[in-house]
Design an enzyme around this catalytic site. Structure first.
Site, PDB file in Angstrom:
ATOM      1  N   GLY A  29       0.836  -1.201   0.000  1.00 53.74           N
ATOM      2  CA  GLY A  29       0.000   0.000   0.000  1.00 53.74           C
ATOM      3  C   GLY A  29       0.864   1.241   0.000  1.00 53.74           C
ATOM      4  O   GLY A  29       2.071   1.161  -0.199  1.00 53.74           O
ATOM      5  N   ASN A  30       0.252   2.376   0.174  1.00 55.92           N
ATOM      6  CA  ASN A  30       1.021   3.613   0.308  1.00 55.92           C
ATOM      7  C   ASN A  30       0.299   4.532   1.278  1.00 55.92           C
ATOM      8  O   ASN A  30      -0.799   4.230   1.733  1.00 55.92           O
ATOM      9  CB  ASN A  30       1.244   4.276  -1.061  1.00 55.92           C
ATOM     10  CG  ASN A  30      -0.054   4.733  -1.689  1.00 55.92           C
ATOM     11  OD1 ASN A  30      -0.702   5.666  -1.220  1.00 55.92           O
ATOM     12  ND2 ASN A  30      -0.462   4.047  -2.762  1.00 55.92           N
ATOM     13  N   ARG A  31       0.937   5.651   1.608  1.00 52.69           N
ATOM     14  CA  ARG A  31       0.450   6.473   2.713  1.00 52.69           C
ATOM     15  C   ARG A  31      -0.551   7.550   2.310  1.00 52.69           C
ATOM     16  O   ARG A  31      -0.829   8.455   3.081  1.00 52.69           O
ATOM     17  CB  ARG A  31       1.641   7.091   3.438  1.00 52.69           C
ATOM     18  CG  ARG A  31       2.396   6.037   4.245  1.00 52.69           C
ATOM     19  CD  ARG A  31       3.734   6.547   4.719  1.00 52.69           C
ATOM     20  NE  ARG A  31       3.639   7.847   5.356  1.00 52.69           N
ATOM     21  CZ  ARG A  31       4.668   8.652   5.591  1.00 52.69           C
ATOM     22  NH1 ARG A  31       5.873   8.292   5.206  1.00 52.69           N
ATOM     23  NH2 ARG A  31       4.494   9.808   6.185  1.00 52.69           N
TER      24      ARG A  31
END
Ligand code: CTP
Length: 218
Positions: A29-31
């Site tokens: 995922g990413n932030r």
């Protein structure tokens, strides 16, 4: 700040990260918090547009007056976005994963060797696909996260992805970025540019919509 009406316009906004599953319990995922895209969708709906918000996995309440479609992966986001065409405007504010695991393991991957190599494959580029689609929206706007040579890379994306505007996050500016409520953008189009902020994402959303409207009047 003007708040010209967007009545009668159909606007599709993507927001948030995508999660690319590795196995039943893990993902890449990413932030991205989704705040910028949600702010844009909310502002457009408040100004009378018919808004569809395609949201990756985020913990944000649904703004009033719009249709929300929740998705998880880049592939699902692509399906959901394409299904919403035609539209007048597409704003790709989502931080779509560029790569996903080549296979999703059916069971939890057990630890074994000291080193594990994960094969990744490119995901569909939703923004680029929307920009050349037979039902292309009149205005296609992308985002870019750049740490350096912002104009060079943003203008490169404008050309390569055949979009009308790129809103580049000025990531060096303190207090702006993924999880912040504030942001600073430089918006590029073929023959112009405009720096917006630093300002709350809600204010930037209206300014970005004003820029879009100014270039494509009713
Ligand atoms: N985007 C997309 N589908 C992808 C990847 C990105 O629609 N598979 C869109 C994003 O929603 C955003 C823009 O493309 O509007 C970002 O472009 P990208 O080329 O991914 O830029 P960066 O994230 O800045 O990454 P890089 O500089 O590594 O290319």
């Amino acid at each position: 700040m003007s708040a010209a009406s967007l009545g009668g316009r159909r606007i599709v906004v993507s927001a948030g990260p995508t999660y690319e599953d590795i196995d039943p319990v893990r993902f890449i995922g990413n932030r991205s918090s989704g705040k910028m895209g949600f702010a844009i969708a909310e502002a457009a709906a408040r100004r009378g547009a018919q808004v569809v918000l395609v949201a990756g996995p985020v913990s944000l309440p649904t703004p009033s007056g719009l249709q929300r479609v929740d998705v998880r992966s880049a592939r699902q986001m692509r399906e959901a976005v394409i299904a919403q065409l035609p539209a007048d405007v597409y704003i790709g504010a989502a931080a779509v994963a560029d790569y996903a695991p080549a296979e999703i393991a059916p069971g939890k991957i057990k630890k074994k060797d000291e080193r594990l190599t994960l094969a990744l494959v490119r995901t569909p580029d939703i923004l680029a696909e929307v920009a050349v689609h037979a039902r292309r929206p009149t205005v296609v706007v992308g985002f870019a996260a750049e740490t350096h040579d912002v104009e060079f890379y943003a203008r490169g994306k404008l050309e390569k992805k055949k979009v009308d505007m790129i809103a580049a996050n000025r990531v060096g500016v303190s207090g702006s970025g993924f999880e912040s409520d504030d942001n600073a953008l430089t918006v590029y189009w073929r023959d112009g540019e405009r720096a917006l902020g630093p300002a709350p994402k809600t204010a930037l959303a209206d300014e970005l919509l004003d820029l879009i409207l100014a270039r494509w009047p009713a």
